[in-house]
Enzyme design. Sequence first.
Site, short mmCIF file in Angstrom:
data_model
loop_
_atom_site.label_atom_id
_atom_site.label_comp_id
_atom_site.label_asym_id
_atom_site.label_seq_id
_atom_site.Cartn_x
_atom_site.Cartn_y
_atom_site.Cartn_z
N GLY A 102 -19.29 18.99 24.52
CA GLY A 102 -20.32 19.21 23.51
C GLY A 102 -21.00 20.56 23.70
O GLY A 102 -20.42 21.49 24.29
N ASP A 128 -22.06 11.46 20.09
CA ASP A 128 -23.28 11.68 19.31
C ASP A 128 -23.03 12.24 17.90
O ASP A 128 -23.91 12.18 17.05
CB ASP A 128 -24.21 12.64 20.06
CG ASP A 128 -24.64 12.09 21.41
OD1 ASP A 128 -24.57 10.86 21.59
OD2 ASP A 128 -25.04 12.89 22.28
N MET A 170 -27.44 4.92 21.18
CA MET A 170 -27.44 6.28 21.74
C MET A 170 -27.39 7.34 20.64
O MET A 170 -27.32 7.02 19.46
CB MET A 170 -26.26 6.45 22.68
CG MET A 170 -26.51 5.93 24.07
SD MET A 170 -25.14 6.40 25.15
CE MET A 170 -25.85 6.02 26.74
O1 F6P Z 1 -24.17 12.79 24.82
C1 F6P Z 1 -23.72 11.50 24.99
C2 F6P Z 1 -24.81 10.61 25.55
O2 F6P Z 1 -24.28 9.32 25.73
C3 F6P Z 1 -26.08 10.57 24.71
O3 F6P Z 1 -25.97 9.73 23.60
C4 F6P Z 1 -27.08 10.11 25.74
O4 F6P Z 1 -28.38 10.56 25.42
C5 F6P Z 1 -26.59 10.77 27.01
O5 F6P Z 1 -25.23 11.09 26.79
C6 F6P Z 1 -26.71 9.91 28.24
O6 F6P Z 1 -26.29 10.68 29.32
P1 F6P Z 1 -25.99 10.09 30.78
O7 F6P Z 1 -24.69 9.34 30.72
O8 F6P Z 1 -25.91 11.31 31.62
O9 F6P Z 1 -27.12 9.18 31.10
#
Ligand code: F6P
Length: 324
Positions: A102, A128, A170
């Site tokens: 991303g 996302d 999410m």
């Molecule tokens: O970017 C993908 C995502 O799953 C988001 O939707 C969420 O805010 C974030 O990553 C969570 O990140 P981590 O897995 O580092 O907690």
Amino acid sequence: MKRIAVFTSGGDAPGMNACIRAVVRGAVYHDIEVFGIRRGYNGMINGDIFQMTSHSVSNIVQRGGTILKSARSKEFMTPEGRQRAHEQLQKFGIEGLVAIGGNGTFTGATLFFDEFGIPTVGAPGTIDNDLYGTDYTIGFDTAVNTALEAIDKIRDTADSHDRIFLIEVMGRDSGYIAIQSGIAGGAELVMVPEVLTPISEVVKTLQAGFNRSKSSSIVVVAEGEEEGSAAEVAEKISKLIEGELDMRVTTLGHIQRGGIPTAYDRILASRLGLGALEGLLNGEKNVMAGVINNELVYTPFRDTIRLPKPINEDLLRMVKILSV
Ligand code: F6P
């Protein structure tokens, strides 16, 4: 260009493996040597790099997660980290990169190009769907379907017990997963970061539902919503509604990131993986491969990083109309 490498970076997303497969098989087809880098930029810094063949990607098109593993690298954001990464790439003779990830991933790739001139073409891999330059990102469709399955199940309980459920999905700062899973799941309301929904309006919608003899309601709350998390929204609602409320909060969390990719995600990922590879071989650099209106397009990283991807507000209007 004779030797390239592929890696996944940032949060994993279903379909990343199909994308890796397309890059590797595409490279083999075009007679290019292809290397895999494990754990994103961290693996680049540590030299966790290995040669891949057509067989390395057998039997992975249907698997969630990423066989190359992923990470969010703090070290690569430092000049020293990037210097070490460059030394490793030189050691392996790698001339170009395909980065599946991303905005964080593409920001790193841009800095890297400015300093060392190594070209990168990106493939948008994130649940996302928050990247400008593509209608959909790899993993989004699967995540929506996972959220939807959960919403359908929760609706059974909401209905059986006459309850209000707030379901948090999410999306970081984006409301795409919330809108699509909310519409498909028949939610009474969807709260997204892009458009403020004051608590008073949530209460009004819920009360209007009760007045029309609705006995249960589902509110889908995107995690980046301005009024706070689903739990905080629930607390604010209970302060504004008089009397006892049978309300529950469910946070779906990381189940949305895993699982078998949908057919849509596998096809999109294959197209974007091959598109990124062929773009790189044709001299594209610092761009992300995307699909807009079913056409493969390349968008400069500086735009995917800088420009917001607006949500379709008409879809929010539709949620309102369809929940009367
Ligand atoms: O970017 C993908 C995502 O799953 C988001 O939707 C969420 O805010 C974030 O990553 C969570 O990140 P981590 O897995 O580092 O907690």
